[in-house]
Design a protein around this motif. Structure first.
Motif, PDB file in Angstrom:
ATOM      1  N   TRP B 164      15.368  14.585  59.751  1.00  0.00           N
ATOM      2  CA  TRP B 164      14.756  14.418  58.422  1.00  0.00           C
ATOM      3  C   TRP B 164      13.749  15.535  58.123  1.00  0.00           C
ATOM      4  O   TRP B 164      12.831  15.343  57.340  1.00  0.00           O
ATOM      5  CB  TRP B 164      14.038  13.062  58.258  1.00  0.00           C
ATOM      6  N   THR B 165      13.936  16.679  58.769  1.00  0.00           N
ATOM      7  CA  THR B 165      12.984  17.768  58.605  1.00  0.00           C
ATOM      8  C   THR B 165      13.229  18.427  57.241  1.00  0.00           C
ATOM      9  O   THR B 165      14.173  19.200  57.084  1.00  0.00           O
ATOM     10  CB  THR B 165      13.156  18.785  59.750  1.00  0.00           C
ATOM     11  N   ILE B 373       9.658   5.657  51.637  1.00  0.00           N
ATOM     12  CA  ILE B 373      10.120   5.865  53.024  1.00  0.00           C
ATOM     13  C   ILE B 373       9.317   6.973  53.707  1.00  0.00           C
ATOM     14  O   ILE B 373       8.786   6.784  54.799  1.00  0.00           O
ATOM     15  CB  ILE B 373      11.633   6.200  53.055  1.00  0.00           C
ATOM     16  N   ILE B 380       4.865   0.194  56.725  1.00  0.00           N
ATOM     17  CA  ILE B 380       3.873   0.791  57.632  1.00  0.00           C
ATOM     18  C   ILE B 380       2.512   0.911  56.927  1.00  0.00           C
ATOM     19  O   ILE B 380       1.467   0.652  57.525  1.00  0.00           O
ATOM     20  CB  ILE B 380       4.382   2.153  58.169  1.00  0.00           C
TER      21      ILE B 380
HETATM   22  C1  LIG Z   1      13.232  12.455  51.873  1.00  0.00           C
HETATM   23  C2  LIG Z   1      12.610  12.366  53.214  1.00  0.00           C
HETATM   24  C3  LIG Z   1      11.961  13.465  53.715  1.00  0.00           C
HETATM   25  C4  LIG Z   1      11.399  13.419  54.978  1.00  0.00           C
HETATM   26  N1  LIG Z   1      10.806  14.543  55.469  1.00  0.00           N
HETATM   27  C5  LIG Z   1      10.344  14.552  56.728  1.00  0.00           C
HETATM   28  C6  LIG Z   1       9.809  15.741  57.281  1.00  0.00           C
HETATM   29  O1  LIG Z   1       9.772  16.786  56.624  1.00  0.00           O
HETATM   30  N2  LIG Z   1       9.380  15.722  58.547  1.00  0.00           N
HETATM   31  C7  LIG Z   1       9.408  14.605  59.309  1.00  0.00           C
HETATM   32  O2  LIG Z   1       8.954  14.646  60.432  1.00  0.00           O
HETATM   33  N3  LIG Z   1       9.885  13.431  58.803  1.00  0.00           N
HETATM   34  C8  LIG Z   1      10.375  13.394  57.544  1.00  0.00           C
HETATM   35  N4  LIG Z   1      10.898  12.234  57.025  1.00  0.00           N
HETATM   36  C9  LIG Z   1      11.032  11.076  57.908  1.00  0.00           C
HETATM   37  C10 LIG Z   1      10.162   9.908  57.565  1.00  0.00           C
HETATM   38  O3  LIG Z   1       8.838  10.131  57.952  1.00  0.00           O
HETATM   39  C11 LIG Z   1      10.787   8.686  58.253  1.00  0.00           C
HETATM   40  O4  LIG Z   1      12.021   8.440  57.638  1.00  0.00           O
HETATM   41  C12 LIG Z   1       9.906   7.485  58.171  1.00  0.00           C
HETATM   42  O5  LIG Z   1       8.767   7.624  58.951  1.00  0.00           O
HETATM   43  C13 LIG Z   1      10.670   6.213  58.603  1.00  0.00           C
HETATM   44  O6  LIG Z   1      11.290   6.374  59.842  1.00  0.00           O
HETATM   45  P1  LIG Z   1      12.822   6.002  60.033  1.00  0.00           P
HETATM   46  O7  LIG Z   1      13.599   6.722  59.015  1.00  0.00           O
HETATM   47  O8  LIG Z   1      13.173   6.224  61.436  1.00  0.00           O
HETATM   48  O9  LIG Z   1      12.927   4.462  59.688  1.00  0.00           O
HETATM   49  P2  LIG Z   1      12.572   3.252  60.683  1.00  0.00           P
HETATM   50  O10 LIG Z   1      11.287   3.478  61.340  1.00  0.00           O
HETATM   51  O11 LIG Z   1      13.752   2.984  61.548  1.00  0.00           O
HETATM   52  O12 LIG Z   1      12.410   2.072  59.643  1.00  0.00           O
HETATM   53  C14 LIG Z   1      13.531   1.411  59.017  1.00  0.00           C
HETATM   54  C15 LIG Z   1      12.981   0.247  58.186  1.00  0.00           C
HETATM   55  O13 LIG Z   1      12.287  -0.664  59.054  1.00  0.00           O
HETATM   56  C16 LIG Z   1      10.955  -0.828  58.634  1.00  0.00           C
HETATM   57  N5  LIG Z   1      10.071  -0.953  59.786  1.00  0.00           N
HETATM   58  C17 LIG Z   1       9.914  -0.102  60.832  1.00  0.00           C
HETATM   59  N6  LIG Z   1       8.973  -0.549  61.656  1.00  0.00           N
HETATM   60  C18 LIG Z   1       8.503  -1.701  61.138  1.00  0.00           C
HETATM   61  C19 LIG Z   1       7.493  -2.626  61.518  1.00  0.00           C
HETATM   62  N7  LIG Z   1       6.746  -2.452  62.598  1.00  0.00           N
HETATM   63  N8  LIG Z   1       7.294  -3.692  60.719  1.00  0.00           N
HETATM   64  C20 LIG Z   1       8.030  -3.891  59.604  1.00  0.00           C
HETATM   65  N9  LIG Z   1       8.978  -3.056  59.203  1.00  0.00           N
HETATM   66  C21 LIG Z   1       9.207  -1.978  59.952  1.00  0.00           C
HETATM   67  C22 LIG Z   1      10.635   0.420  57.839  1.00  0.00           C
HETATM   68  O14 LIG Z   1       9.577   0.202  56.923  1.00  0.00           O
HETATM   69  C23 LIG Z   1      11.941   0.711  57.151  1.00  0.00           C
HETATM   70  O15 LIG Z   1      12.059  -0.084  56.009  1.00  0.00           O
HETATM   71  C24 LIG Z   1      11.462  12.256  55.759  1.00  0.00           C
HETATM   72  C25 LIG Z   1      12.107  11.133  55.236  1.00  0.00           C
HETATM   73  C26 LIG Z   1      12.678  11.184  53.979  1.00  0.00           C
HETATM   74  C27 LIG Z   1      13.374   9.972  53.451  1.00  0.00           C
END
Ligand SMILES: Cc1cc2nc3c(=O)[nH]c(=O)nc-3n(C[C@H](O)[C@H](O)[C@H](O)COP(=O)(O)OP(=O)(O)OC[C@H]3O[C@@H](n4cnc5c(N)ncnc54)[C@H](O)[C@@H]3O)c2cc1C
Lengths: 325, 396
Positions: B164-165, B373, B380
Motif C-alpha cells: 500500500w505504499t 482506511i 483505530i
Molecule cells: C489509499 C491508501 C493509501 C495508503 N498509503 C499508504 C502508504 O503510503 N504507506 C503505508 O505505509 N501505508 C499506506 N496505506 C495503508 C494503510 O495505512 C492501511 O491500509 C491501514 O493502516 C489498515 O491496515 P490494513 O489494510 O492491513 O487493514 P487491517 O488492519 O487488516 O484492517 C481491516 C479492517 O479491520 C479493522 N480492524 C483492524 N484492527 C481492529 C481492531 N483492533 N478493532 C476493530 N477493528 C479492527 C480495520 O479498521 C479495518 O476495517 C494506505 C492505504 C490506502 C487505502
C-alpha cells in the motif's frame, strides 16, 4: 469594554459550578436569581454603569457551560443578554436585572403583528417579571404579564426552564431596536451552544463512569469495543462543539456569523446525539426518570427549537445557493 | 529572534493570505484545474513543475527554516496559505509524504548533513518521497511489521515486503520502517531509513486501486544495502521521535482539506444551478442535505483552526489528532455519497459544466472510500480516543 487582562473566562468556572450547585438547593426562582446576582453572573456582560462587569461574550461561555451541566433552573442566558441590551435604553431596568430583582426572559419564537399576537418558547415566563416579545419590525418590547400580555402554560419538554406562551393584546414597555435584537439573537446562538456543551459533557462523563462500573458477562461494559466506540464518538461530538464555540469567538475567525450559526446548529444535533447515546449506554437505567440524562436531552431539544435550528439550516441552504450561483 | 525579526515575520505572515490568493489566481494553469474539462491525465513531470513553482512563490514549506528553503514563518501563515490552496481547485500534491511526513521527521531526528541534503530537495520537487510502513501482515497492527534490517560492515542489509505504499513507483526516496530484532519486540527496535528507491534489490510493483489508478504499490526488499548515512535517528530512538512528530502531522496534514471540501461543494451546487434541468436538485430535492454538508464544513474548520491555535500556544496534541481525522473522513464520505447521488441524476445529454462536475464527483466518491482506511482506520481512531483520551477501563 473592560480591558482588565487579569481576568480569564476560565476564572468563572469554579464560581459558576458552585453557584449552580447552590441553585439546585434553592427554593425558587427569586432565591436562585439572588445567588446568581451575588456571584455577578447575571451582569457578566452588562456595563459597569448598571452594576455589571462589562466582559466580552467569551466570559459567559464557561458560566453557561456550568449551568447546562448542572441543570440550572433560571433564565440566566436571557438575563445576561437583556441586562446588556437594556443598559443605555433603561438603566434602572438593566440594574434591576443585574441585581437579580427582576428575572426576565425572551419569547424566542414568533413575532407580533402590530401590537398584538401570540408568541412562544419563553423559558420560565411564568416565573419571570418581564418577557421580551419580538415585533414584525424586528425590534422588541419588554412586556409585563398582566399588563396587555398574558402568560399561558404550554406543554414543554424542558423541566428546568419550562417554556410558556405569551398572548399579547397591547404590547407596551421598554423597547429594543432591530439592531439590538439582532445582536441579542446572534449572541444567543453561541451561548445556547455553551449550555448544550455543558449538558453534553455531563452526559458523556456519566456514561463513561457508568460503563466502567456496570459489570455484565463478568467484565465492565467498557471492556466491549462497541461501547468504547459509542463513547469515542460522543467524545468527538463534545470536542466538535467545544472547538466551534472557541472558533466562533476567536478574533481570527473570518466570518463569525457563519461560524456561530454552524456552531449552534452543530451543537443542537451533536449534543442531542450525545444525550441519546448516554441513555443507550445506561440500558434500562437510562430510561428512568431518576437518571437525569433525559433532563439534558429535554433541555437540548428545547434550546434547538428556541434557537430556530431548522430555520437556520434553511438559511445556510439559501447562502450556499446564493454563493454558488 | 529579535523584536524586529519577530515583527518582520508577523508582517510576512499577515500578507500571506492575499499573496497566496493573487498568485494562485494568476498562475494555476487551466490544464490543472479540477473544475475544467480535460481529456488527459496530468504527468508527474507537470505536477512536479507546478509544485516547484508553488514553492518558489513561498506557498510550500512556509513553516520550514529558511536555511532549508522554507519561509521561516509560523503555523498561522501555513493556515492562511492552506485556506487559499483549498479554495483553488488544483491537484493534490504528489509529494505530500515528503512535505508533510518525511520532512518534519527529518527536521526532528535528522543530522545536519541529512537535513541539508534531503529537505531542499523535497521542496524543490527533486525528490518525491513515499512511506514504507504497512506490510501484508502489519496494517492496523503496525508494530507487527517484519521487515528486518541487519547492521553489517557495508551498511544495513534489509529484507522484507511493504504494501500500500502510495506513489512508490514515482518516488526517489522511501521513508522505510524496519526492525532490528525479533517481531516479538513490537515497538522496540524499530528503525527509520531514507531509502533510495533505485537501490539494487528494491522491486516496486504497482497495484490498481478502485478508482482505476495505480496509486499505490508493493515494495519488495531483497538484500537491499542501505548506507549508514541514510539511517534517520538512532536504531532505537528513530521510531519514538517519529511518532511524536506523527501525532502533530495527523492533526495538521493537508490543512487545506476543509476549504477544498467547500470548493467541491460549491462546484456541485453551481453545476446544478447552471442548467434548468438540474436546478431542482440543489434548490429543493437535496437542499437540506447540502446545507448539512455546509454546516459540517464549518464544524471541520472549527477543529482545524482551534487545533492550530493550540499548537501555536505550545500545547501537546497527542491523541487529540485523531478527532479531526475521524471528523473529516466521515463528513467527506457523507458528502461524496450525496454528491454521487445528485450527479447520477444529471441528464444523459449533459452540458460540459455538468459533465465536468459529474466526473469530479464520481472520482471524489471512489477516492473517499480510502479516507476511513489510510492514516489509521476509523476503528483505530475510535480505539485511540477511547483508550488514550477517555482512558476507559478495558478489564474487570
Ligand atoms: C489509499 C491508501 C493509501 C495508503 N498509503 C499508504 C502508504 O503510503 N504507506 C503505508 O505505509 N501505508 C499506506 N496505506 C495503508 C494503510 O495505512 C492501511 O491500509 C491501514 O493502516 C489498515 O491496515 P490494513 O489494510 O492491513 O487493514 P487491517 O488492519 O487488516 O484492517 C481491516 C479492517 O479491520 C479493522 N480492524 C483492524 N484492527 C481492529 C481492531 N483492533 N478493532 C476493530 N477493528 C479492527 C480495520 O479498521 C479495518 O476495517 C494506505 C492505504 C490506502 C487505502
Amino acid at each position: 469594554m473592560t480591558t482588565d487582562t487579569e481576568l480569564n473566562p476560565e476564572d468563572f468556572v469554579e464560581t459558576a459550578r458552585a453557584v449552580t450547585t447552590a441553585c439546585a438547593e434553592a427554593a425558587g426562582l427569586p432565591e436562585r436569581m439572588d445567588l446568581l446576582a451575588e456571584a455577578g453572573l447575571t451582569g457578566i456582560l452588562a456595563p459597569e454603569a448598571v452594576g455589571g462587569m462589562d466582559l466580552p461574550l467569551g466570559f459567559a461561555v464557561p458560566v453557561l457551560r456550568a449551568a447546562g451541566g448542572g441543570f440550572l433552573a433560571a433564565p440566566l442566558l436571557e438575563c445576561m443578554l437583556l441586562a446588556r441590551a437594556f443598559a443605555g435604553v433603561d438603566d434602572a431596568l438593566a440594574s434591576a436585572i443585574v441585581s437579580g430583582e427582576m428575572p426576565v426572559t425572551v419569547a424566542w419564537s414568533g413575532m407580533l403583528g402590530g401590537t398584538s399576537g401570540v408568541v412562544g418558547r419563553a423559558p420560565l415566563a411564568e416565573a419571570c417579571a418581564r418577557v421580551l416579545v419580538l415585533g414584525a419590525d424586528e425590534g422588541g418590547v419588554l412586556v409585563t404579564p398582566g399588563e396587555g400580555a398574558m402568560v399561558e402554560t404550554e406543554s414543554t419538554l424542558d423541566l428546568e426552564r419550562p417554556e410558556a406562551r405569551v398572548r399579547v393584546t397591547a404590547a407596551s414597555g421598554p423597547e429594543l431596536s432591530a439592531d439590538a435584537v439582532a445582536r441579542l439573537r446572534a449572541d444567543a446562538l453561541v451561548l445556547r451552544a455553551a449550555l448544550i456543551l455543558g449538558a453534553a459533557e455531563d452526559c458523556l462523563s456519566r456514561a463513561a463512569d457508568y460503563a466502567q462500573e456496570r459489570v455484565q458477562f463478568g467484565r465492565p461494559l467498557s471492556a466491549n469495543q462497541s461501547i468504547q466506540h459509542h463513547l469515542a464518538r460522543d467524545c468527538l461530538a463534545v470536542e466538535t462543539i467545544r472547538n466551534n464555540i472557541h472558533r466562533s469567538l476567536s478574533p481570527e475567525c473570518a466570518v463569525p456569523a457563519a461560524a456561530a450559526r454552524a456552531t449552534f446548529v452543530g451543537a443542537a444535533t451533536l449534543g442531542a446525539r450525545v444525550a441519546e447515546s448516554a441513555i443507550q449506554v445506561h440500558g434500562g437505567m437510562g430510561f428512568t426518570w431518576e437518571v437525569p440524562l433525559h433532563r439534558h436531552l429535554r433541555m437540548i431539544k428545547a434550546l434547538a427549537a428556541q434557537g430556530g435550528a431548522a430555520d437556520l439550516i434553511e438559511a445556510v441552504a439559501a447562502d450556499l445557493l446564493a454563493n454558488a450561483a | 529572534m529579535t523584536q524586529t525579526a519577530l515583527a518582520e515575520t508577523r508582517t510576512a505572515e499577515q500578507g500571506m493570505a492575499a499573496h497566496a490568493r493573487a498568485w494562485l489566481d494568476a498562475n494555476l494553469p487551466d490544464a490543472l484545474r479540477e473544475d475544467r474539462p480535460s481529456t488527459r491525465r496530468n504527468t508527474v513531470a507537470e505536477l512536479c513543475d507546478w509544485e516547484a513553482k508553488l514553492h518558489r512563490a513561498g506557498l510550500v514549506g512556509a513553516t520550514w527554516p529558511k536555511e532549508y528553503g522554507g519561509g521561516g514563518l509560523g503555523l498561522r501563515a501555513h493556515l492562511d496559505i492552506s485556506r487559499e490552496i483549498g479554495r483553488t481547485p488544483m491537484p493534490e500534491s504528489v509529494n505530500s509524504i515528503g512535505k508533510e511526513l518525511a520532512g518534519p521527521i527529518i527536521m526532528a531526528v535528522g543530522r545536519p548533513e541529512q537535513k541539508a541534503e534531503y529537505l531542499p530537495a523535497i521542496l524543490e520537487m527533486r525528490d518525491i518521497w513515499c512511506q514504507g510502513f504497512s506490510e501484508p501482515n502489519a496494517g492496523s497492527d503496525l508494530a507487527g511489521l517484519r521487515t528486518r534490517a541487519v547492521q553489517t560492515a557495508d551498511g544495513w542489509v534489509v529484507n522484507g515486503q511493504k504494501i500500500w505504499t502510495s506513489g512508490a513507483s514515482k518516488s526517489r526516496r522511501c521513508l522505510l520502517l524496519a526492525r532490528t530484532g525479533p517481531v516479538e519486540d513490537r515497538h522496540r527496535g524499530l528503525v527509520l531509513f531514507a531509502l533510495r528507491t533505485d537501490t539494487p534489490g528494491v522491486d516496486i510493483r504497482e497495484i490498481q486501486s478502485i478508482d482505476g489508478e495505480r496509486s499505490f504499490c508493493e515494495v519488495f526488499l531483497n538484500n537491499v544495502v542501505i548506507p549508514e548515512e541514510d539511517m534517520l535517528g538512532s536504531p532505537d530512538e528513530g521510531w519514538a521521535a517519529a511518532t511524536r512528530v506523527l501525532s502533530i502531522e495527523r492533526a495538521t496534514n493537508r490543512m487545506h482539506r476543509a476549504w477544498r471540501f467547500e470548493n467541491q461543494l460549491n462546484h456541485l451546487v453551481s453545476a446544478c444551478l447552471s442548467d434548468p434541468a438540474t436546478r431542482h436538485l440543489a434548490e429543493s430535492t437535496y437542499r437540506r442535505a447540502l446545507a448539512e454538508v455546509s454546516v459540517n464544513i464549518e464544524l471541520l474548520k472549527g477543529h482545524v483552526e482551534t487545533l492550530v491555535g493550540s499548537l501555536i500556544d505550545g500545547q501537546e496534541i497527542g491523541p487529540r489528532g485523531s478527532l479531526p481525522k475521524l471528523f473529516w473522513s466521515e463528513a467527506h464520505q457523507g458528502f461524496a455519497r450525496l454528491a454521487l447521488e445528485i450527479v447520477s441524476q444529471f441528464p444523459v445529454e449533459a452540458s460540459d459544466t455538468l459533465r465536468v462536475a459529474r466526473k469530479r464527483m464520481e472520482d471524489i466518491y471512489l477516492k473517499s472510500r480510502a479516507e476511513t482506511i489510510y492514516a489509521g482506520t476509523t476503528e483505530i481512531q475510535l480505539d485511540i480516543i477511547s483508550k488514550r483520551i477517555l482512558q476507559l477501563k478495558r478489564k474487570a
